[in-house]
Design a protein around this motif. Structure first.
Motif, PDB file in Angstrom:
ATOM      1  N   ASP A  75     118.791  -4.035  31.612  1.00 34.18           N
ATOM      2  CA  ASP A  75     117.895  -3.378  32.562  1.00 34.18           C
ATOM      3  C   ASP A  75     116.425  -3.594  32.189  1.00 34.18           C
ATOM      4  O   ASP A  75     115.771  -4.455  32.725  1.00 34.18           O
ATOM      5  CB  ASP A  75     118.194  -1.875  32.626  1.00 34.18           C
ATOM      6  CG  ASP A  75     119.544  -1.612  33.264  1.00 34.18           C
ATOM      7  OD1 ASP A  75     119.853  -2.292  34.266  1.00 34.18           O
ATOM      8  OD2 ASP A  75     120.297  -0.772  32.742  1.00 34.18           O
ATOM      9  N   ASN A  76     115.971  -2.852  31.260  1.00 34.10           N
ATOM     10  CA  ASN A  76     114.570  -2.928  30.872  1.00 34.10           C
ATOM     11  C   ASN A  76     114.535  -3.073  29.354  1.00 34.10           C
ATOM     12  O   ASN A  76     114.781  -2.136  28.606  1.00 34.10           O
ATOM     13  CB  ASN A  76     113.857  -1.640  31.340  1.00 34.10           C
ATOM     14  CG  ASN A  76     112.372  -1.668  31.047  1.00 34.10           C
ATOM     15  OD1 ASN A  76     111.892  -2.498  30.247  1.00 34.10           O
ATOM     16  ND2 ASN A  76     111.637  -0.741  31.644  1.00 34.10           N
ATOM     17  N   ALA A  77     114.212  -4.276  28.925  1.00 37.99           N
ATOM     18  CA  ALA A  77     114.264  -4.574  27.491  1.00 37.99           C
ATOM     19  C   ALA A  77     113.283  -3.734  26.676  1.00 37.99           C
ATOM     20  O   ALA A  77     113.456  -3.565  25.461  1.00 37.99           O
ATOM     21  CB  ALA A  77     114.010  -6.063  27.270  1.00 37.99           C
ATOM     22  N   SER A  78     112.275  -3.222  27.378  1.00 34.06           N
ATOM     23  CA  SER A  78     111.286  -2.383  26.679  1.00 34.06           C
ATOM     24  C   SER A  78     111.892  -1.059  26.209  1.00 34.06           C
ATOM     25  O   SER A  78     111.285  -0.349  25.420  1.00 34.06           O
ATOM     26  CB  SER A  78     110.099  -2.081  27.596  1.00 34.06           C
ATOM     27  OG  SER A  78     109.548  -3.288  28.053  1.00 34.06           O
ATOM     28  N   GLU A  79     113.071  -0.775  26.704  1.00 36.59           N
ATOM     29  CA  GLU A  79     113.720   0.485  26.312  1.00 36.59           C
ATOM     30  C   GLU A  79     114.891   0.270  25.366  1.00 36.59           C
ATOM     31  O   GLU A  79     115.589   1.214  25.019  1.00 36.59           O
ATOM     32  CB  GLU A  79     114.187   1.241  27.576  1.00 36.59           C
ATOM     33  CG  GLU A  79     112.992   1.748  28.393  1.00 36.59           C
ATOM     34  CD  GLU A  79     113.385   2.342  29.721  1.00 36.59           C
ATOM     35  OE1 GLU A  79     114.565   2.177  30.113  1.00 36.59           O
ATOM     36  OE2 GLU A  79     112.533   2.956  30.364  1.00 36.59           O
ATOM     37  N   ILE A  80     115.081  -0.995  24.947  1.00 34.45           N
ATOM     38  CA  ILE A  80     116.192  -1.320  24.050  1.00 34.45           C
ATOM     39  C   ILE A  80     115.616  -1.762  22.696  1.00 34.45           C
ATOM     40  O   ILE A  80     114.894  -2.770  22.628  1.00 34.45           O
ATOM     41  CB  ILE A  80     117.100  -2.412  24.656  1.00 34.45           C
ATOM     42  CG1 ILE A  80     117.665  -1.917  26.005  1.00 34.45           C
ATOM     43  CG2 ILE A  80     118.244  -2.780  23.707  1.00 34.45           C
ATOM     44  CD1 ILE A  80     118.249  -2.992  26.857  1.00 34.45           C
ATOM     45  N   LEU A 117     110.726  -9.084  29.425  1.00 38.16           N
ATOM     46  CA  LEU A 117     111.167  -7.800  28.850  1.00 38.16           C
ATOM     47  C   LEU A 117     111.321  -6.702  29.898  1.00 38.16           C
ATOM     48  O   LEU A 117     112.290  -5.953  29.898  1.00 38.16           O
ATOM     49  CB  LEU A 117     110.166  -7.336  27.772  1.00 38.16           C
ATOM     50  CG  LEU A 117     110.398  -7.861  26.354  1.00 38.16           C
ATOM     51  CD1 LEU A 117     109.821  -9.227  26.139  1.00 38.16           C
ATOM     52  CD2 LEU A 117     109.847  -6.855  25.344  1.00 38.16           C
ATOM     53  N   SER A 118     110.333  -6.628  30.795  1.00 36.12           N
ATOM     54  CA  SER A 118     110.283  -5.493  31.717  1.00 36.12           C
ATOM     55  C   SER A 118     111.497  -5.418  32.654  1.00 36.12           C
ATOM     56  O   SER A 118     111.864  -4.322  33.087  1.00 36.12           O
ATOM     57  CB  SER A 118     108.995  -5.529  32.528  1.00 36.12           C
ATOM     58  OG  SER A 118     108.961  -6.729  33.276  1.00 36.12           O
ATOM     59  N   ASN A 119     112.107  -6.545  32.959  1.00 37.02           N
ATOM     60  CA  ASN A 119     113.298  -6.471  33.840  1.00 37.02           C
ATOM     61  C   ASN A 119     114.548  -7.059  33.185  1.00 37.02           C
ATOM     62  O   ASN A 119     115.595  -7.161  33.816  1.00 37.02           O
ATOM     63  CB  ASN A 119     113.025  -7.107  35.211  1.00 37.02           C
ATOM     64  CG  ASN A 119     112.664  -8.587  35.111  1.00 37.02           C
ATOM     65  OD1 ASN A 119     112.867  -9.219  34.074  1.00 37.02           O
ATOM     66  ND2 ASN A 119     112.138  -9.122  36.194  1.00 37.02           N
TER      67      ASN A 119
HETATM   68  C1  LIG Z   1     110.364  -0.490  31.279  1.00 38.06           C
HETATM   69  O1  LIG Z   1     110.303   0.476  30.301  1.00 38.06           O
HETATM   70  C2  LIG Z   1     108.973   0.744  29.850  1.00 38.06           C
HETATM   71  C3  LIG Z   1     109.054   1.708  28.695  1.00 38.06           C
HETATM   72  O2  LIG Z   1     109.889   2.787  29.022  1.00 38.06           O
HETATM   73  C4  LIG Z   1     108.146   1.301  31.038  1.00 38.06           C
HETATM   74  O3  LIG Z   1     106.855   1.534  30.654  1.00 38.06           O
HETATM   75  C5  LIG Z   1     108.189   0.279  32.182  1.00 38.06           C
HETATM   76  O4  LIG Z   1     107.565   0.817  33.343  1.00 38.06           O
HETATM   77  C6  LIG Z   1     109.622  -0.100  32.544  1.00 38.06           C
HETATM   78  N1  LIG Z   1     109.567  -1.150  33.482  1.00 38.06           N
HETATM   79  C7  LIG Z   1     110.351  -1.179  34.578  1.00 38.06           C
HETATM   80  C8  LIG Z   1     110.207  -2.358  35.456  1.00 38.06           C
HETATM   81  O5  LIG Z   1     111.161  -0.301  34.852  1.00 38.06           O
END
Ligand SMILES: *[C@@H]1O[C@H](CO)[C@@H](O)[C@H](O)[C@H]1NC(C)=O
Length: 306
Positions: free
Chosen positions: A44-49, A82-84
């Motif tokens: 989903d969102n690599a920024s959260e993994i 990362l974001s998607n």
């Molecule tokens: C992904 O996760 C980060 C950190 O939680 C957040 O800032 C960002 O908006 C998210 N991006 C999407 C596309 O959901």
């Protein structure tokens, strides 16, 4: 007529060679076009993994954290967002086919999730060719061939709708050739697709009947001409043969002026053998034939001597 016999129409609509596949479920099957691009949604969102690792049977392809990519084995032809959580791979080759495993880790670097993805690289269909052929009794067979594509699948439309049972002699809708009945005409399209491409070929159908009737006319004329020619030859030969026979008759054995002079009576027992005198023995000019009579000489003035 010309339309069916000589025409070879090829039109092509190949899709862009870019495929999108959602691999967030375990054991997803994804297809990529050879030489093309695939976009795989791995998470989903690599920024959260906190940590993730994507590998094939032998090699770790991609490794990263929630803030950055640590390793990308195919960096020169791929891009991870990362974001998607998508990985775009360009310039796909056959070796990219295979089963990939994704491992997601939590903060404590324990595996939180693990799933596989099967990537299959297929060659796209690069050309579609329609080959028409007039069959006996005005039926026509149209063959569709797809250039280049792996596992092509076929379907047909006539003037924008599917072929009906009434129009088809043989060949189901999903085969690469159809045989159509005598008077079927219109715009025929062969659609070819596989998992990575679509293409189609179009041709204008004409009836084979016109062509057949012209052909039949030409054939009939030819047959009549041949028969007339044979008859003429036959009668000429016959005439010549009769003439030769008449000439032959003229050479047959001819006896001319055969005279037998009665001998004077002599006493019995004293009868001398009659002598025969041949004069002017002629032979005919005719060449000897094997087995032919050899006595066709002409005797003339055969006289019996005393
Ligand atoms: C992904 O996760 C980060 C950190 O939680 C957040 O800032 C960002 O908006 C998210 N991006 C999407 C596309 O959901």
């Amino acid at each position: 007529m010309e339309a069916v016999l000589g025409l070879l129409v090829m039109s092509l609509l190949v899709s862009q060679g870019e495929t999108l596949c959602d691999g967030r479920k375990n054991r997803t099957l994804c297809y990529g076009a050879l030489g093309g691009t695939v976009v795989l949604q791995l998470m989903d969102n690599a920024s959260e993994i906190p940590r993730y690792e994507w590998k094939n049977e032998t090699t770790v392809i991609l490794k990263g954290t929630n803030s950055s990519v640590i390793t990308n084995h195919i960096e020169e032809r791929s891009l991870f967002t990362l974001s998607n959580g998508t990985l775009m791979i360009n310039n796909l080759n056959r070796k990219d086919s295979g089963i990939y495993t994704l491992k997601l880790f939590d903060k404590d670097l324990r595996i939180s999730e693990e799933r596989t993805l099967n990537l299959s690289i297929q060659a796209p269909v690069t050309s579609v060719q329609l080959t028409p052929e007039c069959l006996f009794e005005g039926e026509k067979r149209i063959s569709c061939s797809a250039g280049g594509g792996d596992s092509p699948q076929f379907s047909w439309t006539l003037d924008g709708r599917r072929l009906t049972e009434e129009e088809l002699v043989s060949g189901a809708d999903e085969t690469n050739s159809v045989t159509l009945k005598l008077n079927v005409s219109g715009q025929l399209v062969c659609w070819v697709h596989n998992n990575v491409s679509n293409a189609s070929g179009t041709m204008e159908l004409d009836t084979c009947g016109d062509y057949l009737s012209i052909l039949a006319g030409v054939l009939a004329t030819l047959v009549i001409l041949i028969v007339v020619a044979l008859l003429i030859i036959y009668f000429l030969k016959k005439k010549q043969h009769n003439k030769t026979k008449e000439e032959d008759d003229g050479h047959e054995l001819t006896y001319a002026d055969v005279r037998i002079v009665q001998q004077q009576r002599r006493p019995v027992g004293h009868r001398p053998e009659p002598e025969v005198e041949y004069g002017q023995v002629k032979f005919s000019e005719r060449p000897r034939q094997p087995g032919a009579r050899t006595d066709d000489c002409v005797y003339s003035e055969v006289r019996k001597a005393r």
